[in-house]
Design a protein around this motif. Structure first.
Motif, PDB file in Angstrom:
ATOM      1  N   ARG A  11     -14.145 103.218  51.306  1.00 57.32           N
ATOM      2  CA  ARG A  11     -13.409 101.959  51.233  1.00 57.32           C
ATOM      3  C   ARG A  11     -13.599 101.195  52.539  1.00 57.32           C
ATOM      4  O   ARG A  11     -14.024 101.772  53.543  1.00 57.32           O
ATOM      5  CB  ARG A  11     -11.922 102.251  51.007  1.00 57.32           C
ATOM      6  N   ASP A  14      -9.596  99.840  57.956  1.00 58.99           N
ATOM      7  CA  ASP A  14      -8.502  98.977  58.377  1.00 58.99           C
ATOM      8  C   ASP A  14      -7.865  99.540  59.647  1.00 58.99           C
ATOM      9  O   ASP A  14      -8.248 100.602  60.130  1.00 58.99           O
ATOM     10  CB  ASP A  14      -7.476  98.768  57.264  1.00 58.99           C
ATOM     11  N   GLU A  15      -6.889  98.825  60.163  1.00 62.84           N
ATOM     12  CA  GLU A  15      -6.295  99.200  61.454  1.00 62.84           C
ATOM     13  C   GLU A  15      -5.667 100.582  61.439  1.00 62.84           C
ATOM     14  O   GLU A  15      -5.616 101.245  62.472  1.00 62.84           O
ATOM     15  CB  GLU A  15      -5.294  98.146  61.903  1.00 62.84           C
ATOM     16  N   ASP A  17      -6.905 103.163  60.394  1.00 61.83           N
ATOM     17  CA  ASP A  17      -7.975 104.141  60.616  1.00 61.83           C
ATOM     18  C   ASP A  17      -8.389 104.248  62.082  1.00 61.83           C
ATOM     19  O   ASP A  17      -9.166 105.138  62.439  1.00 61.83           O
ATOM     20  CB  ASP A  17      -9.232 103.749  59.814  1.00 61.83           C
ATOM     21  N   LEU A  51     -11.751  95.081  64.528  1.00 60.06           N
ATOM     22  CA  LEU A  51     -11.453  93.756  63.971  1.00 60.06           C
ATOM     23  C   LEU A  51     -12.694  92.880  63.820  1.00 60.06           C
ATOM     24  O   LEU A  51     -12.654  91.877  63.105  1.00 60.06           O
ATOM     25  CB  LEU A  51     -10.407  93.045  64.833  1.00 60.06           C
ATOM     26  N   PRO A  54     -14.702  92.475  59.307  1.00 60.78           N
ATOM     27  CA  PRO A  54     -13.768  92.091  58.242  1.00 60.78           C
ATOM     28  C   PRO A  54     -14.155  92.719  56.903  1.00 60.78           C
ATOM     29  O   PRO A  54     -15.206  93.350  56.778  1.00 60.78           O
ATOM     30  CB  PRO A  54     -13.901  90.565  58.193  1.00 60.78           C
ATOM     31  N   LYS A  55     -13.304  92.540  55.914  1.00 64.79           N
ATOM     32  CA  LYS A  55     -13.551  93.136  54.594  1.00 64.79           C
ATOM     33  C   LYS A  55     -14.611  92.375  53.795  1.00 64.79           C
ATOM     34  O   LYS A  55     -15.019  92.810  52.726  1.00 64.79           O
ATOM     35  CB  LYS A  55     -12.248  93.221  53.809  1.00 64.79           C
ATOM     36  N   ARG A  60     -19.618  94.711  58.327  1.00 68.45           N
ATOM     37  CA  ARG A  60     -18.656  95.521  57.579  1.00 68.45           C
ATOM     38  C   ARG A  60     -18.401  96.860  58.247  1.00 68.45           C
ATOM     39  O   ARG A  60     -19.234  97.374  59.001  1.00 68.45           O
ATOM     40  CB  ARG A  60     -19.185  95.806  56.175  1.00 68.45           C
TER      41      ARG A  60
END
Length: 178
Positions: A11, A14-15, A17, A51, A54-55, A60
């Motif tokens: 997946r 995100d933060e 992790d 950061l 991004p998604k 990525r």
């Protein structure tokens, strides 16, 4: 070829992790020449890096985790990031994979690259590049399995652990028609 692990989800990162990703990376900083960083990081030192992925878009961060109840077990991550800062390089990315040492040889890198390249399919990208500090037979095999080809080697380009290391560069065509 390594067997793929079962019950692994890939997946976007995100933060939440950040701590686990920093621990994985710091293993390679402390124990190997795979990265040329020489001082381990604190999670807050890596927040800007996280950061910057991004998604969506060409840069990525994909994370592999085992288990889906309680605290997930992060097995590794793959990234795509800018190759160089100048605007004309925007359609090229540098990619990398880092696996928790416990997950090495279990197919996690393959799962991560599959997910990363699938996520990048609709992006305006022309080439992916990977630098591999030598020797690293497992990384060479992984990249060649995905169609990367060796395009050159920088001899003794980095010094770590009181010795010089070569870095081999690999290239993969991306996008329609490639």
């Amino acid at each position: 070829m390594a067997q793929e692990p079962t019950e692994v989800q890939v997946r976007p990162g995100d933060e939440a992790d950040l701590g686990a990703l920093t621990e994985i990376y710091n293993h390679y900083v402390r124990e190997t020449a795979i990265t040329f960083d020489t001082v381990p990081f604190l999670p807050e030192d890596r927040r800007r890096w996280l950061l910057s992925h991004p998604k969506d878009g060409p840069h990525r961060l994909m994370v592999a985790q085992a288990g889906n109840s309680g605290k997930p077990d992060i097995l590794g991550y793959a990234t795509s990031g800018p190759l160089r800062a100048k605007p004309a390089y925007a359609t090229s990315v540098e990619v990398s994979v880092y696996c928790d040492p416990r997950a090495a040889g279990r197919g996690v890198g393959t799962l991560l690259y599959r997910a990363l390249f699938a996520a990048l399919e609709d992006e305006d990208l022309h080439r992916a590049y990977a630098g591999i500090a030598l020797p690293n037979a497992a990384s060479v095999r992984l990249h060649e399995r995905f169609g990367f080809r060796h395009i050159g080697t920088y001899a003794e380009v980095g010094r770590k652990f009181h010795r010089y290391w070569d870095v081999a560069w690999y290239e993969l065509p991306l996008g329609p028609g490639d």
